[in-house]
Enzyme design. Structure first.
Site, short mmCIF file in Angstrom:
data_model
loop_
_atom_site.label_atom_id
_atom_site.label_comp_id
_atom_site.label_asym_id
_atom_site.label_seq_id
_atom_site.Cartn_x
_atom_site.Cartn_y
_atom_site.Cartn_z
N LYS A 48 0.82 -1.19 -0.10
CA LYS A 48 -0.26 -0.09 0.01
C LYS A 48 0.91 1.21 -0.16
O LYS A 48 2.16 1.29 0.31
CB LYS A 48 -0.99 -0.20 1.16
CG LYS A 48 0.04 0.00 2.68
CD LYS A 48 -1.24 -0.47 3.74
CE LYS A 48 -0.28 -0.28 5.11
NZ LYS A 48 -1.05 -0.73 6.16
N TYR A 283 14.34 31.36 5.32
CA TYR A 283 13.17 32.08 5.85
C TYR A 283 13.11 32.38 7.31
O TYR A 283 13.66 31.25 8.19
CB TYR A 283 11.95 31.24 5.36
CG TYR A 283 11.46 31.45 4.01
CD1 TYR A 283 11.30 32.47 3.37
CD2 TYR A 283 11.15 29.99 3.54
CE1 TYR A 283 10.97 32.40 2.06
CE2 TYR A 283 10.86 30.12 2.19
CZ TYR A 283 10.69 31.57 1.60
OH TYR A 283 10.33 31.31 0.26
C1 LIG Z 1 -0.34 -1.78 6.95
C2 LIG Z 1 -0.80 -2.97 7.34
C3 LIG Z 1 0.04 -4.14 7.36
C4 LIG Z 1 1.53 -4.19 7.23
O1 LIG Z 1 1.98 -3.50 8.63
P1 LIG Z 1 3.72 -3.45 8.99
O2 LIG Z 1 3.66 -3.13 10.24
O3 LIG Z 1 4.15 -2.49 7.73
O4 LIG Z 1 3.92 -4.79 8.37
C5 LIG Z 1 -0.54 -5.37 7.69
N1 LIG Z 1 -1.94 -5.67 7.91
C6 LIG Z 1 -2.86 -4.56 7.82
C7 LIG Z 1 -4.24 -4.57 8.08
C8 LIG Z 1 -2.26 -3.19 7.43
O5 LIG Z 1 -3.05 -2.18 7.23
#
Ligand SMILES: *Cc1c(COP(=O)(O)O)cnc(C)c1O
Length: 404
Positions: A48, A283
């Protein structure tokens, strides 16, 4: 001179000398290491947020090469992007798509997660148009309280799936809230609730083909959370979910083994100038040079994911193999760095924001510690304007070329 161009930005060829370098061999190594750690459980590569900023199609391909059995994403759009890149692997959607998105998800062979009766109806409708049973998974909330069916409503949702000729129940899963704190007893509470949910379903004659609960932290620190499958994101990219998990993989495997960070963030100095003692930069003029010094301009700013507060939090970059302070406020497109009395630095010299140079290293964890956040936010905060270049990952060919 190496080619600094990477994957085109918004369809435009990148001309600015600033880029993220992703080592696909590191991703493949991490996938293989995690798979060995959890076997016989399978590995689901979580890609993702554009693969936590690394580039989803490229890391997905490398993760599958390394032994991942399937992929997971948050959004239907992200699944569609994987399909558009020619990736045919199973893709699990981690949240229930809206009714409108369900048709697209199912048409492109993405596996929806369901947890509401509306979701089941939408999936049935979408699947009916396809004319063959569509695999879906059901999520139960065991205490994270983000998404998932309430345990009391789970049986109703699962029975609706099991009784729908358009759908096939491919899995049941949950998500852990504190697995990165290895001795927090709440992980055990969640796993017990998950066991109970499975028992209730079994009592109704329903046994899901796959059950899973673990994220990276669960996979690393909680062997009883590994079940049939682990869903790893951060570890796939070479980072531990928390410092508390240092040494756990080595201990579990009984050998020296470590995750390899896959991402470096680099640029070339735009210009270098010499300023007198007492001059102030950027800035707000908050940074004062105590002595006459050289300063350099790095062509990256807060739009690119260098947080504005990094400078006051002690943020540094590497130039010429040495740590250099960020000199004053981070601006939208550029930062200024203090090169001190180093008269050897030239425009065009390499700057490392995250990664190694000479004997020095700046990690995403260092940024996270300074900023009061976690490596996840640093990595996926690197903006879409920064091109991604790929090294390694040769075996699967096409998807990994540097011009993608
Ligand atoms: C993002 C996510 C993961 C992965 O988590 P990590 O800590 O990056 O391994 C796994 N399961 C769900 C439902 C997630 O949203």
């Amino acid at each position: 001179m190496p080619d600094d161009r990477g994957r085109p930005v918004n369809g435009l060829r990148a001309l600015r000398p600033a880029w993220v370098e992703v080592d696909l061999d590191a991703v493949r190594h991490n996938a293989g290491l995690l798979r060995r750690l959890v076997a016989p459980a399978e590995l689901c590569a979580v890609v993702k947020a554009d693969g936590y900023g690394h580039g989803a199609p490229e890391v997905a391909t490398a993760a599958i090469d390394g032994g991942a059995a399937l992929l997971a994403v948050a959004l239907v759009e992200e699944g569609l992007a994987l399909r558009a890149a020619g990736i045919a692997a199973e893709v699990l959607l981690l949240s229930e798509p809206t009714a409108e998105a369900m048709t697209e998800a199912v048409a492109h062979g993405l596996t929806p997660t369901l947890y509401r009766m509306e979701g089941v109806s939408a999936a049935r409708k979408a699947a009916a148009q396809l004319g063959r049973p569509v695999p879906v998974q059901v999520k139960v909330d065991t205490g994270m309280h983000r998404v998932g069916a309430d345990p009391e409503e789970l049986l109703e949702v699962v029975q609706a799936v099991a009784n729908a000729p358009e759908l096939a129940l491919a899995g049941l899963w949950t998500h852990l809230a504190v697995a990165d704190v290895p001795d927090d007893p709440f992980t055990g509470v969640q796993l017990a609730r998950f066991e109970h949910a499975r028992a209730v379903l079994a009592g109704a004659g329903i046994v899901p083909r796959l059950v899973h609960a673990a994220n990276s932290a669960g996979a690393i620190a909680h062997p009883d959370a590994r079940l049939d499958l682990v869903r790893c994101g951060i570890a796939l990219y070479g980072h531990l979910p928390s410092a508390a998990l240092a040494g756990w993989i080595e201990r579990a495997l009984g050998e020296p083994a470590s995750l390899a960070p896959a991402l470096s963030w680099k640029a070339r100095l735009h210009l270098v100038r010499r300023l007198e003692a007492g001059e102030r930069t950027s800035y707000g003029r908050t940074y004062e040079l105590a002595t006459a010094s050289y300063v350099g301009v790095v062509p990256l700013g807060y739009h690119d994911g260098v947080p504005r507060r990094l400078a006051s939090a002690g943020g540094q970059v590497l130039v010429g193999g040495a740590r250099r302070d960020i000199a004053g406020t981070v601006t939208m497109d550029q930062i200024i760095v203090d090169l001190g009395d180093d008269d050897a630095v030239r425009p065009g010299d390499e700057v490392v924001l995250i990664g190694r140079q000479g004997g020095e290293e700046i990690t995403a964890e260092e940024w996270a510690d300074r900023l009061g956040t976690i490596s996840y936010e640093v990595l996926c905060g690197i903006g879409p304007r920064v091109p991604r270049r790929y090294v390694g990952g040769g075996s699967s060919g096409g998807a990994c070329g540097p011009e993608r």
